[in-house]
Design a protein around this motif. Structure first.
Motif, PDB file in Angstrom:
ATOM      1  N   HIS A 102     -10.376 -20.302  -3.718  1.00  0.00           N
ATOM      2  CA  HIS A 102     -10.364 -18.843  -3.566  1.00  0.00           C
ATOM      3  C   HIS A 102      -9.578 -18.450  -2.324  1.00  0.00           C
ATOM      4  O   HIS A 102      -9.279 -19.265  -1.462  1.00  0.00           O
ATOM      5  N   ALA A 103      -9.234 -17.178  -2.265  1.00  0.00           N
ATOM      6  CA  ALA A 103      -8.558 -16.598  -1.111  1.00  0.00           C
ATOM      7  C   ALA A 103      -9.259 -15.306  -0.739  1.00  0.00           C
ATOM      8  O   ALA A 103      -9.740 -14.571  -1.609  1.00  0.00           O
ATOM      9  N   GLU A 104      -9.334 -15.059   0.567  1.00  0.00           N
ATOM     10  CA  GLU A 104      -9.934 -13.830   1.093  1.00  0.00           C
ATOM     11  C   GLU A 104      -8.949 -13.249   2.093  1.00  0.00           C
ATOM     12  O   GLU A 104      -8.816 -13.756   3.208  1.00  0.00           O
ATOM     13  N   VAL A 105      -8.251 -12.220   1.682  1.00  0.00           N
ATOM     14  CA  VAL A 105      -7.220 -11.620   2.526  1.00  0.00           C
ATOM     15  C   VAL A 105      -7.436 -10.110   2.578  1.00  0.00           C
ATOM     16  O   VAL A 105      -8.264  -9.556   1.846  1.00  0.00           O
ATOM     17  N   SER A 106      -6.709  -9.451   3.454  1.00  0.00           N
ATOM     18  CA  SER A 106      -6.796  -7.992   3.541  1.00  0.00           C
ATOM     19  C   SER A 106      -5.956  -7.354   2.447  1.00  0.00           C
ATOM     20  O   SER A 106      -4.977  -7.935   1.980  1.00  0.00           O
ATOM     21  N   SER A 107      -6.329  -6.145   2.060  1.00  0.00           N
ATOM     22  CA  SER A 107      -5.570  -5.419   1.042  1.00  0.00           C
ATOM     23  C   SER A 107      -4.191  -5.057   1.591  1.00  0.00           C
ATOM     24  O   SER A 107      -3.967  -5.010   2.807  1.00  0.00           O
ATOM     25  N   GLU A 108      -3.265  -4.788   0.682  1.00  0.00           N
ATOM     26  CA  GLU A 108      -1.926  -4.363   1.101  1.00  0.00           C
ATOM     27  C   GLU A 108      -1.999  -3.069   1.911  1.00  0.00           C
ATOM     28  O   GLU A 108      -1.242  -2.873   2.869  1.00  0.00           O
ATOM     29  N   GLU A 109      -2.925  -2.193   1.526  1.00  0.00           N
ATOM     30  CA  GLU A 109      -3.105  -0.928   2.250  1.00  0.00           C
ATOM     31  C   GLU A 109      -3.524  -1.178   3.698  1.00  0.00           C
ATOM     32  O   GLU A 109      -2.987  -0.576   4.625  1.00  0.00           O
TER      33      GLU A 109
END
Length: 283
Positions: A102-109
């Motif tokens: 899995h990956a946990e990243v910030s939204s593009e916004e």
């Protein structure tokens, strides 16, 4: 009242430009069965055009994660089919089980606009009988988490799993883990009873409280003994805590990086399965 064994201070453990404090494990406390790990990211403010959270694709097996998004957001994706963006006030619960990536990243916004960020991730062990269970992901926005008010509204309990009074949490726990986040106004208080054989998880995210007669402030993890049942909390200032409890598994814990199993051989097997693509492939 439940006796306090020790109050531990989370240690600074930054990850790239992400402010991080680790409350479990540290040199003073390894784990509180079945609570294995807690990273407290932030609070900090990201500038516009930032890189966001640094948690790209990585594998897990043998445990569960519960992520509280206090400020900012998280975009989640996994090889079990989970895909989501959870905003401030929401939570994510992922059962890694037999394994996924899995990956946990910030939204593009968020990466474009920036803003405040504070996120906590807690790891729960899985008992041996559930280590190889099917992976599962549940994401809940703030409005899907039931709240219980206490002390005339000075205390707000956000019930995630298990129950609080007569309110059931929306996330079913394989191992009967009860978890809540609790917001307290200054002077607000509550008391609750936890059966002596269950281990308590108690972490102060913000503010300062008096718990069973002892002061605990932000970044403090309170470790209890198994003597007594009642927990009494009073907020010395506006505060936010994570509170939970569970039956200890009393099983061997062998952890290596992203895998938590019962034996060294099971750890080697997890690495082999990951390399063979048995936890899925990332596109």
């Amino acid at each position: 009242m439940r006796k306090i064994k020790k109050i531990h201070k989370a240690i600074s453990a930054p990850i790239d430009d992400l402010v991080t404090y680790r409350a479990l494990p540290t040199n003073s406390v390894e784990y509180i069965d079945p609570f294995l790990f807690l990273n407290h990211h932030g609070p900090q403010v990201y500038k516009p055009n930032n890189r966001g959270l640094p948690f790209g694709p990585h594998p897990h097996r043998g445990f569960e994660t519960l992520t509280f998004i206090l400020e900012g957001d998280i975009t989640h994706q996994d090889t079990g089919g989970g895909k989501d963006v959870i905003q401030a006030g929401g939570v994510q619960w992922m059962t890694a089980g037999r394994g996924l990536i899995h990956a946990e990243v910030s939204s593009e916004e968020f990466k474009k606009e920036g803003g405040p960020l504070e996120i906590l991730q807690l790891w729960f062990n899985l008992p041996a009988k559930y280590k190889m269970t099917e992976p599962k992901y549940i994401g809940l926005q703030k409005d899907k988490i039931p709240t219980v008010t206490e002390d005339g509204g000075k205390v707000k309990v956000n019930v995630v799993s298990g129950s609080w009074r007569d309110t059931e949490g929306p996330i079913p726990s394989l191992s009967d883990i009860h978890m809540a986040s609790i917001e307290l106004q200054e002077g607000g208080s509550f008391s609750t009873s936890v059966p002596a054989e269950r281990n308590i998880f108690f972490y102060v995210v913000r503010g300062a409280v008096k718990v069973n007669g002892e002061k605990a402030e932000k970044l403090n993890l309170v470790e209890f003994t198994n003597e007594g049942e009642e927990v009494q909390v009073e907020a010395l200032e506006e505060s936010y805590i994570l509170f939970g409890h569970a039956q200890p598994f009393n099983e061997p814990v062998v952890a290596h990086g992203p895998f938590v199993m019962n034996t060294e051989e099971e750890i080697h097997e997890a690495f082999r399965d990951y390399q063979l693509g048995k936890m899925g492939s990332w596109n």
